[in-house]
Write a protein that holds these residues in place. Structure first.
Motif, PDB file in Angstrom:
ATOM      1  N   SER A  54       0.788  -1.234   0.000  1.00  0.00           N
ATOM      2  CA  SER A  54       0.000   0.000   0.000  1.00  0.00           C
ATOM      3  C   SER A  54       0.818   1.281   0.000  1.00  0.00           C
ATOM      4  N   CYS A  58       4.592   5.106  -3.242  1.00  0.00           N
ATOM      5  CA  CYS A  58       4.902   6.527  -3.058  1.00  0.00           C
ATOM      6  C   CYS A  58       6.100   6.718  -2.125  1.00  0.00           C
ATOM      7  N   TRP A  77      12.052  12.035   8.180  1.00  0.00           N
ATOM      8  CA  TRP A  77      10.998  11.803   9.173  1.00  0.00           C
ATOM      9  C   TRP A  77      11.127  12.693  10.399  1.00  0.00           C
ATOM     10  N   LYS A  83       6.066  17.066  15.605  1.00  0.00           N
ATOM     11  CA  LYS A  83       4.693  17.318  16.083  1.00  0.00           C
ATOM     12  C   LYS A  83       4.168  16.141  16.909  1.00  0.00           C
ATOM     13  N   VAL A  88       1.446  12.361  13.576  1.00  0.00           N
ATOM     14  CA  VAL A  88       1.902  11.757  12.315  1.00  0.00           C
ATOM     15  C   VAL A  88       0.994  10.570  11.958  1.00  0.00           C
ATOM     16  N   SER A  92      -1.683   9.920   8.762  1.00  0.00           N
ATOM     17  CA  SER A  92      -1.725   8.742   7.885  1.00  0.00           C
ATOM     18  C   SER A  92      -3.145   8.175   7.854  1.00  0.00           C
ATOM     19  N   ASN A  97      -2.608  16.723   2.684  1.00  0.00           N
ATOM     20  CA  ASN A  97      -2.226  17.181   1.337  1.00  0.00           C
ATOM     21  C   ASN A  97      -2.396  16.043   0.321  1.00  0.00           C
ATOM     22  N   CYS A 105      -4.866   2.035   2.067  1.00  0.00           N
ATOM     23  CA  CYS A 105      -5.095   0.698   2.649  1.00  0.00           C
ATOM     24  C   CYS A 105      -6.432   0.740   3.363  1.00  0.00           C
TER      25      CYS A 105
HETATM   26  C1  HEC Z   1      -0.351   8.135  -3.480  1.00  0.00           C
HETATM   27  C2  HEC Z   1       0.905   8.224  -2.786  1.00  0.00           C
HETATM   28  C3  HEC Z   1       0.971   7.761  -1.340  1.00  0.00           C
HETATM   29  C4  HEC Z   1       0.625   6.541  -0.807  1.00  0.00           C
HETATM   30  C5  HEC Z   1       0.059   5.337  -1.538  1.00  0.00           C
HETATM   31  C6  HEC Z   1       0.940   6.603   0.596  1.00  0.00           C
HETATM   32  N1  HEC Z   1       1.438   7.838   0.925  1.00  0.00           N
HETATM   33 FE1  HEC Z   1       1.970   8.490   2.791  1.00  0.00          FE
HETATM   34  N2  HEC Z   1       2.429  10.320   2.033  1.00  0.00           N
HETATM   35  C7  HEC Z   1       2.331  10.682   0.682  1.00  0.00           C
HETATM   36  C8  HEC Z   1       2.717  12.078   0.540  1.00  0.00           C
HETATM   37  C9  HEC Z   1       2.762  12.839  -0.760  1.00  0.00           C
HETATM   38  C10 HEC Z   1       3.044  12.531   1.831  1.00  0.00           C
HETATM   39  C11 HEC Z   1       3.484  13.937   2.236  1.00  0.00           C
HETATM   40  C12 HEC Z   1       2.243  14.762   2.561  1.00  0.00           C
HETATM   41  C13 HEC Z   1       2.603  16.154   3.011  1.00  0.00           C
HETATM   42  O1  HEC Z   1       3.112  16.293   4.147  1.00  0.00           O
HETATM   43  O2  HEC Z   1       2.392  17.094   2.244  1.00  0.00           O
HETATM   44  C14 HEC Z   1       2.862  11.412   2.734  1.00  0.00           C
HETATM   45  C15 HEC Z   1       3.069  11.470   4.097  1.00  0.00           C
HETATM   46  C16 HEC Z   1       2.935  10.413   4.955  1.00  0.00           C
HETATM   47  C17 HEC Z   1       3.214  10.448   6.364  1.00  0.00           C
HETATM   48  C18 HEC Z   1       3.728  11.639   7.146  1.00  0.00           C
HETATM   49  C19 HEC Z   1       2.576  12.386   7.745  1.00  0.00           C
HETATM   50  C20 HEC Z   1       3.048  13.590   8.527  1.00  0.00           C
HETATM   51  O3  HEC Z   1       2.418  13.898   9.543  1.00  0.00           O
HETATM   52  O4  HEC Z   1       4.019  14.230   8.160  1.00  0.00           O
HETATM   53  C21 HEC Z   1       2.944   9.211   6.857  1.00  0.00           C
HETATM   54  C22 HEC Z   1       3.075   8.758   8.289  1.00  0.00           C
HETATM   55  C23 HEC Z   1       2.490   8.405   5.757  1.00  0.00           C
HETATM   56  N3  HEC Z   1       2.504   9.148   4.621  1.00  0.00           N
HETATM   57  C24 HEC Z   1       2.120   7.071   5.893  1.00  0.00           C
HETATM   58  C25 HEC Z   1       1.665   6.296   4.834  1.00  0.00           C
HETATM   59  C26 HEC Z   1       1.260   4.928   4.988  1.00  0.00           C
HETATM   60  C27 HEC Z   1       1.268   4.167   6.291  1.00  0.00           C
HETATM   61  C28 HEC Z   1       0.904   4.492   3.746  1.00  0.00           C
HETATM   62  C29 HEC Z   1       0.393   3.129   3.353  1.00  0.00           C
HETATM   63  C30 HEC Z   1      -0.670   2.544   4.144  1.00  0.00           C
HETATM   64  C31 HEC Z   1       1.061   5.602   2.822  1.00  0.00           C
HETATM   65  N4  HEC Z   1       1.531   6.669   3.531  1.00  0.00           N
HETATM   66  C32 HEC Z   1       0.758   5.549   1.468  1.00  0.00           C
HETATM   67  C33 HEC Z   1       1.944   9.869  -0.350  1.00  0.00           C
HETATM   68  C34 HEC Z   1       1.485   8.567  -0.241  1.00  0.00           C
END
Ligand code: HEC
Length: 125
Positions: A54, A58, A77, A83, A88, A92, A97, A105
């Motif tokens: 999942s 990215c 990270w 924060k 965090v 998720s 954004n 997932c």
């Molecule tokens: C489609 C792309 C994509 C997928 C799939 C994805 N992410 Fe992300 N994720 C991002 C992006 C882009 C950011 C940054 C967002 C921002 O801070 O602007 C991010 C940020 C995060 C953060 C940081 C949040 C924070 O507070 O700074 C976490 C934790 C995270 N993702 C967990 C996950 C988890 C767990 C999964 C799978 C279950 C997942 N991501 C799947 C694109 C994705």
């Protein structure tokens, strides 16, 4: 006085035994459902496998600005963790954004997502 032998053989005693057995079975069902309610991770949940399925798409490449996961990536990270881990994890779960809610997932529980975030951070050390 009734002897014990006569009691056990009587239909009345048999029905008592059935009721007791039924109560016991019900108590067992109630007992076995308790760990189910307490278990917060999905059955058979494996953070690495779910991450690969999942989140990897990215988070391995940093697509759309996603914090990268992998050895030596902790600097991606640490500013986010300022924060607090709970915030965090909440991002998720709810999305932030271009990070989609639940990281796409949809059958992950909140606790699965917490375990995934902890896995991603540990894998970036
Ligand atoms: C489609 C792309 C994509 C997928 C799939 C994805 N992410 Fe992300 N994720 C991002 C992006 C882009 C950011 C940054 C967002 C921002 O801070 O602007 C991010 C940020 C995060 C953060 C940081 C949040 C924070 O507070 O700074 C976490 C934790 C995270 N993702 C967990 C996950 C988890 C767990 C999964 C799978 C279950 C997942 N991501 C799947 C694109 C994705």
């Amino acid at each position: 006085m009734l002897s014990v032998k006569k009691m056990v053989g009587s239909p009345f005693a048999k029905s008592i035994l059935v009721i007791v057995a039924a109560l016991f079975a019900t108590a067992n069902i109630a007992d076995s459902s308790e760990p189910l309610q307490l278990a917060q991770l999905s059955d058979g949940f494996n953070a690495e496998q779910t991450y690969m399925a999942s989140c990897f798409a990215c988070h391995s490449t940093g697509a759309a600005g996603a914090p990268k996961v992998g050895a030596g990536m902790l600097a991606e990270w640490t500013p986010r963790l300022e924060k607090g881990l709970d915030a965090v994890v909440a991002n998720s779960i709810n999305g932030v954004n271009t990070m989609p809610a639940k990281g796409l997932c949809f059958d992950c529980t909140d606790d699965d997502l917490r375990a995934l975030v902890e896995y991603m951070i540990a894998a970036s050390d």
